[in-house]
Design an enzyme around this catalytic site. Structure first.
Site, short mmCIF file in Angstrom:
data_model
loop_
_atom_site.label_atom_id
_atom_site.label_comp_id
_atom_site.label_asym_id
_atom_site.label_seq_id
_atom_site.Cartn_x
_atom_site.Cartn_y
_atom_site.Cartn_z
N GLY A 11 -64.19 -41.31 -24.83
CA GLY A 11 -63.94 -42.71 -24.45
C GLY A 11 -63.52 -43.60 -25.60
O GLY A 11 -63.65 -44.83 -25.51
N SER A 12 -62.96 -43.01 -26.68
CA SER A 12 -62.55 -43.87 -27.79
C SER A 12 -61.39 -44.79 -27.37
O SER A 12 -61.27 -45.90 -27.87
CB SER A 12 -62.17 -43.04 -29.03
OG SER A 12 -60.99 -42.32 -28.82
N ASN A 13 -60.56 -44.33 -26.45
CA ASN A 13 -59.48 -45.22 -25.97
C ASN A 13 -60.04 -46.38 -25.14
O ASN A 13 -59.55 -47.49 -25.25
CB ASN A 13 -58.44 -44.42 -25.18
CG ASN A 13 -57.44 -43.75 -26.10
OD1 ASN A 13 -56.60 -44.42 -26.70
ND2 ASN A 13 -57.55 -42.45 -26.27
N ARG A 62 -63.60 -26.68 -11.39
CA ARG A 62 -63.56 -26.84 -12.84
C ARG A 62 -62.44 -27.81 -13.27
O ARG A 62 -62.63 -28.64 -14.14
CB ARG A 62 -63.36 -25.48 -13.51
CG ARG A 62 -63.85 -25.41 -14.95
CD ARG A 62 -63.75 -24.00 -15.48
NE ARG A 62 -62.39 -23.47 -15.37
CZ ARG A 62 -61.42 -23.71 -16.23
NH1 ARG A 62 -61.65 -24.45 -17.30
NH2 ARG A 62 -60.21 -23.22 -16.05
N HIS A 110 -51.15 -40.20 -23.28
CA HIS A 110 -51.00 -38.77 -23.54
C HIS A 110 -50.68 -38.55 -25.02
O HIS A 110 -49.84 -39.26 -25.57
CB HIS A 110 -49.90 -38.19 -22.65
CG HIS A 110 -49.77 -36.71 -22.82
ND1 HIS A 110 -50.67 -35.81 -22.25
CD2 HIS A 110 -48.90 -35.97 -23.54
CE1 HIS A 110 -50.33 -34.59 -22.60
NE2 HIS A 110 -49.26 -34.65 -23.38
N ASP A 142 -47.21 -40.72 -12.01
CA ASP A 142 -46.67 -40.32 -10.72
C ASP A 142 -47.29 -38.96 -10.37
O ASP A 142 -48.26 -38.55 -11.00
CB ASP A 142 -45.13 -40.32 -10.72
CG ASP A 142 -44.55 -39.30 -11.69
OD1 ASP A 142 -45.31 -38.42 -12.17
OD2 ASP A 142 -43.35 -39.36 -11.95
N GLU A 175 -53.08 -44.15 -30.80
CA GLU A 175 -53.44 -44.38 -29.39
C GLU A 175 -54.23 -45.67 -29.25
O GLU A 175 -54.01 -46.46 -28.32
CB GLU A 175 -54.28 -43.23 -28.85
CG GLU A 175 -53.51 -41.93 -28.66
CD GLU A 175 -54.35 -40.86 -27.96
OE1 GLU A 175 -53.75 -40.00 -27.32
OE2 GLU A 175 -55.60 -40.89 -28.05
C1 GAR Z 1 -56.86 -38.69 -26.09
O1 GAR Z 1 -56.26 -38.18 -27.24
C2 GAR Z 1 -55.90 -38.68 -24.93
O2 GAR Z 1 -54.58 -38.92 -25.30
C3 GAR Z 1 -56.07 -37.27 -24.42
O3 GAR Z 1 -57.45 -37.03 -24.51
C4 GAR Z 1 -57.99 -37.78 -25.61
C5 GAR Z 1 -59.18 -38.58 -25.09
O4 GAR Z 1 -59.85 -39.22 -26.12
N1 GAR Z 1 -55.60 -37.15 -23.09
C6 GAR Z 1 -54.97 -36.08 -22.62
O5 GAR Z 1 -54.76 -35.08 -23.28
C7 GAR Z 1 -54.54 -36.18 -21.16
N2 GAR Z 1 -53.56 -35.20 -20.84
P1 GAR Z 1 -60.92 -40.37 -25.83
O6 GAR Z 1 -61.86 -39.84 -24.74
O7 GAR Z 1 -61.65 -40.53 -27.12
O8 GAR Z 1 -60.19 -41.59 -25.40
#
Ligand code: GAR
Length: 191
Positions: A11-13, A62, A110, A142, A175
């Site tokens: 969840g850092s984003n 899963r 992504h 999409d 990100e």
């Molecule tokens: C992020 O790097 C995001 O871009 C990636 O998972 C990580 C989640 O980090 N997402 C994907 O690969 C989706 N296909 P976070 O939980 O720390 O935000």
């Protein structure tokens, strides 16, 4: 703008989105955080901020996101008055009926310069392909896997000696800057 966040991991984003809201850079509110993983740290982060959370019951699958679970997710987001859904490290493929409940209103981040390296561990794919640069993309979701119109991208050079971890860490720095900015731009366009 009421945001609903879906995440499966750290969840850092989501934290970066919260930080941007706190700093006054993004005029939004996180109304609900949902996860398919009961142990995901994203749920802790939300609870620490008294943000409503919920679990997505994927019926023991899963990686599949069954129709019933998508419908329940859509209902929970609607009930919370969500305007925009943000996938933040959510590891299941969103399809109908969730897509239909929020037409054009689901974003994803992504960790590659899409359309290159869709799917899992995109930073590892980039290293293995030997490309000189990769990055991250925020796009509208999409029915495809990591397809849909791009909102913003940021480039990250691959450095000699990069490991999957070091490269992913540098992509994540971008990100955290990119996602709040992309939400701001997207929200300005629909208001
Ligand atoms: C992020 O790097 C995001 O871009 C990636 O998972 C990580 C989640 O980090 N997402 C994907 O690969 C989706 N296909 P976070 O939980 O720390 O935000």
């Amino acid at each position: 703008m009421r945001l609903g966040i879906l995440g499966s991991g750290s969840g850092s984003n989501m934290q970066a989105i919260l930080d941007a809201i706190d700093a006054g850079h993004l005029d939004a509110e996180i109304a609900l955080v949902l996860s398919d993983n009961p142990d995901a740290y994203i749920l802790e982060r939300a609870k620490n901020r008294a943000i409503a959370t919920g679990l997505i019951d994927c019926r023991g699958f899963r990686s599949k996101f069954p129709d019933e679970a998508q419908a329940e997710t859509a209902a929970a987001l609607r009930e919370a008055g969500v305007d925009l859904v943000c996938l933040a490290g959510f590891m299941r493929l969103v399809k109908q009926p969730l897509l239909d409940a929020f037409p054009g209103r689901i974003l994803n981040i992504h960790p590659s310069l899409l359309p290159a390296f869709p799917g899992l561990e995109a930073w590892k794919q980039a290293l293995e392909a030997g490309v000189p640069e990769t990055g991250c993309t925020v796009h509208q979701v999409d029915a495809g896997m990591d397809t849909g119109p791009t909102i913003l991208r940021a480039k990250v050079p691959v450095q000699p000696g990069d490991t999957p971890e070091s490269l992913h860490a540098r992509i994540q720095e971008q990100e955290h800057r990119l996602y709040p900015e992309a939400i701001r731009i997207f929200a300005a366009g629909i208001n």
